[in-house]
Design an enzyme around this catalytic site. Sequence first.
Site, PDB file in Angstrom:
ATOM      1  N   ASN A 179       0.828  -1.212   0.000  1.00  0.00           N
ATOM      2  CA  ASN A 179       0.000   0.000   0.000  1.00  0.00           C
ATOM      3  C   ASN A 179       0.863   1.264   0.000  1.00  0.00           C
ATOM      4  O   ASN A 179       0.536   2.245   0.655  1.00  0.00           O
ATOM      5  CB  ASN A 179      -0.930  -0.033   1.232  1.00  0.00           C
TER       6      ASN A 179
ATOM      7  N   GLY B  88       1.796   3.013  -2.820  1.00  0.00           N
ATOM      8  CA  GLY B  88       1.689   3.836  -4.028  1.00  0.00           C
ATOM      9  C   GLY B  88       0.625   4.914  -3.945  1.00  0.00           C
ATOM     10  O   GLY B  88      -0.394   4.778  -3.266  1.00  0.00           O
TER      11      GLY B  88
ATOM     12  N   GLN C 104       7.322   0.992   4.945  1.00  0.00           N
ATOM     13  CA  GLN C 104       8.536   0.589   4.257  1.00  0.00           C
ATOM     14  C   GLN C 104       9.571   1.705   4.417  1.00  0.00           C
ATOM     15  O   GLN C 104       9.261   2.813   4.868  1.00  0.00           O
ATOM     16  CB  GLN C 104       8.273   0.256   2.792  1.00  0.00           C
TER      17      GLN C 104
ATOM     18  N   GLY D 110      10.806   0.390  -3.569  1.00  0.00           N
ATOM     19  CA  GLY D 110      10.281  -0.820  -4.208  1.00  0.00           C
ATOM     20  C   GLY D 110       9.793  -1.823  -3.174  1.00  0.00           C
ATOM     21  O   GLY D 110      10.161  -1.771  -1.998  1.00  0.00           O
TER      22      GLY D 110
ATOM     23  N   ASN E 124      -0.341  -6.875  -4.460  1.00  0.00           N
ATOM     24  CA  ASN E 124      -0.564  -5.437  -4.654  1.00  0.00           C
ATOM     25  C   ASN E 124      -2.017  -5.117  -4.307  1.00  0.00           C
ATOM     26  O   ASN E 124      -2.925  -5.835  -4.713  1.00  0.00           O
ATOM     27  CB  ASN E 124      -0.312  -5.046  -6.122  1.00  0.00           C
ATOM     28  N   ILE E 125      -2.248  -4.019  -3.611  1.00  0.00           N
ATOM     29  CA  ILE E 125      -3.616  -3.693  -3.193  1.00  0.00           C
ATOM     30  C   ILE E 125      -4.507  -3.355  -4.390  1.00  0.00           C
ATOM     31  O   ILE E 125      -5.726  -3.464  -4.314  1.00  0.00           O
ATOM     32  CB  ILE E 125      -3.627  -2.562  -2.136  1.00  0.00           C
ATOM     33  N   ASP E 126      -3.895  -2.997  -5.531  1.00  0.00           N
ATOM     34  CA  ASP E 126      -4.713  -2.671  -6.709  1.00  0.00           C
ATOM     35  C   ASP E 126      -4.991  -3.889  -7.594  1.00  0.00           C
ATOM     36  O   ASP E 126      -5.581  -3.759  -8.665  1.00  0.00           O
ATOM     37  CB  ASP E 126      -4.090  -1.530  -7.524  1.00  0.00           C
TER      38      ASP E 126
ATOM     39  N   ASN F 295       2.696 -11.232  -8.972  1.00  0.00           N
ATOM     40  CA  ASN F 295       3.068 -10.616  -7.694  1.00  0.00           C
ATOM     41  C   ASN F 295       2.106 -10.991  -6.568  1.00  0.00           C
ATOM     42  O   ASN F 295       1.985 -10.283  -5.574  1.00  0.00           O
ATOM     43  CB  ASN F 295       3.207  -9.093  -7.791  1.00  0.00           C
TER      44      ASN F 295
ATOM     45  N   LYS G 132      -4.531  -0.363 -13.089  1.00  0.00           N
ATOM     46  CA  LYS G 132      -3.417   0.590 -13.231  1.00  0.00           C
ATOM     47  C   LYS G 132      -3.848   1.850 -13.979  1.00  0.00           C
ATOM     48  O   LYS G 132      -3.206   2.889 -13.860  1.00  0.00           O
ATOM     49  CB  LYS G 132      -2.258  -0.066 -14.005  1.00  0.00           C
TER      50      LYS G 132
END
Length: 513
Positions: free
Chosen positions: A119, A121, A195, A227, A256-258, A335, A401
């Site tokens: 999370n 991004g 992160q 990253g 990835n959360i998306d 991923n 995306k």
Amino acid sequence: MCINGVEIILVFPPTYLARGAMTEFQEKLRQQHEESMHRELEALLATANKEEAEISRKDFDGFKKLFHRFLQVKGPSVNWTKINRPPEDLIQPYDRIKAKGLPDDITTSLNKLVVVKLNGGLGTSMGCKGPKSLISVRNENTFLDLTVQQIEHLNKTFNTDVPLVLMNSFNTDEDTKKILQKYSHHRVNIHTFNQSRYPRINKESLLPIAKGMGLNGANTEAWYPPGHGDIYASFHNSGLLDKLLAEGREYIFVSNIDNLGATVDLFILHHLMSLPADRRCEFIMEVTDKTRADVKGGTLIQYEDHLRLLEIAQVPKAHVDEFKSVTKFKIFNTNNLWISLPAIKRLQEKNAMDMEIIVNPKTLDGGLNVIQLETAVGAAIKSFNNAMGVNVPRSRFLPVKTSSDLLLVMSNLYSLDAGSLTMSKKREFLTTPHVKLGSSFTKVQEFLKRFENIPDMLELDHLTVSGDVTFGKNVSLKGTVIIIANHGDRIDIPAGAVLENKIVSGNLRILDH
């Protein structure tokens, strides 16, 4: 030099003569770079308060290791001739794993699982401010709403307590924590950790561009989250890894959360838990069949007796077309990863996590060229024991995306149930249509203004829209539809229109009267 009275002059290439001296020179240069970097980082830490300096020092320790390796690396990180396809038993078809069925006590396995969502991004590429996870994607639900609904449904259905962990970045942490309060009455325990925050470095001097530890003013562009490969170190440093191990958790499911297709899969979980202790798989990477839309995605290879993730950035230029081939490299990394928690702890404590460095060049607003040193979470697969891939259905890879992806997930192609999106049973083909929306649709707000409601797309194969185009209510799109408004023109698709295998171009205005 004389042979039989004849003077022989030996001419050595400059590289041959200078090799020893050059190696020594390069080594000194590397040492100078590292010493200069160390001084700069210490000077930055001196500008922070005690608590901030303590956290940042851990971050900087990780950065210095990465920087050291960056200075050591020469040339491509793979030798193309050593690349082999993985043996079949190392990439299992999902159907084979599903065929094992589920035990009566799957709750026992779920009690050992943690769901981790990446999370870090922002939504800037879709014209949104703040964390991308807070963009509404379906019925006013955000990525984060859907994730919480999925896990709450899992916990209620199986009477379990699977926690949700969010890996935030300094860009998303504050906004995300404000939103988390609204889930306090949901049946899901939510944890967060941050992160690392690494300094961008000047491409020429290889020194940080930051003037202090602050994030504002001149320092706005000075920092970056390095990253998702940073998950291992930052998870370990946060103390959360040890806390979850103490609770008896054994695996994390990371995605990835998306990626709206990345839900907890009980069959993969059971496969992990049912293996004997001496053959326990420490890492599963979900892969899926590559299409022409996925040619840049990382793939799994066999390299020096290990499974390894090969990213396009590591491929020598002469072999890029070969890498993009869907015949030689047939799968790519979604991923979605299942990773052993005890193994992460072991590898972190031994400093044995081996990930290739991704050098990401950027040009800042003022024209300054910088580089970011990053790593990818999947690249660590070669460090884990008994690692394998599982070739999953395409439905487990549904990333959002772009606004083109958003149109798909907002449409009647998908049904929403307990936070999970599934392809509508009314669609005859299992494949998703190919949708390409032009620049007028890039920003979410602009995108939403151009649709009075989302068209019926159950029978759509291909949609291309370019230019100033709007859609009225209850439009239906079937087969291949191409709509192109030239510069200065506008096309309004009228309410109730049915476009089947049509090309629409020119100028079409619908005026109120």
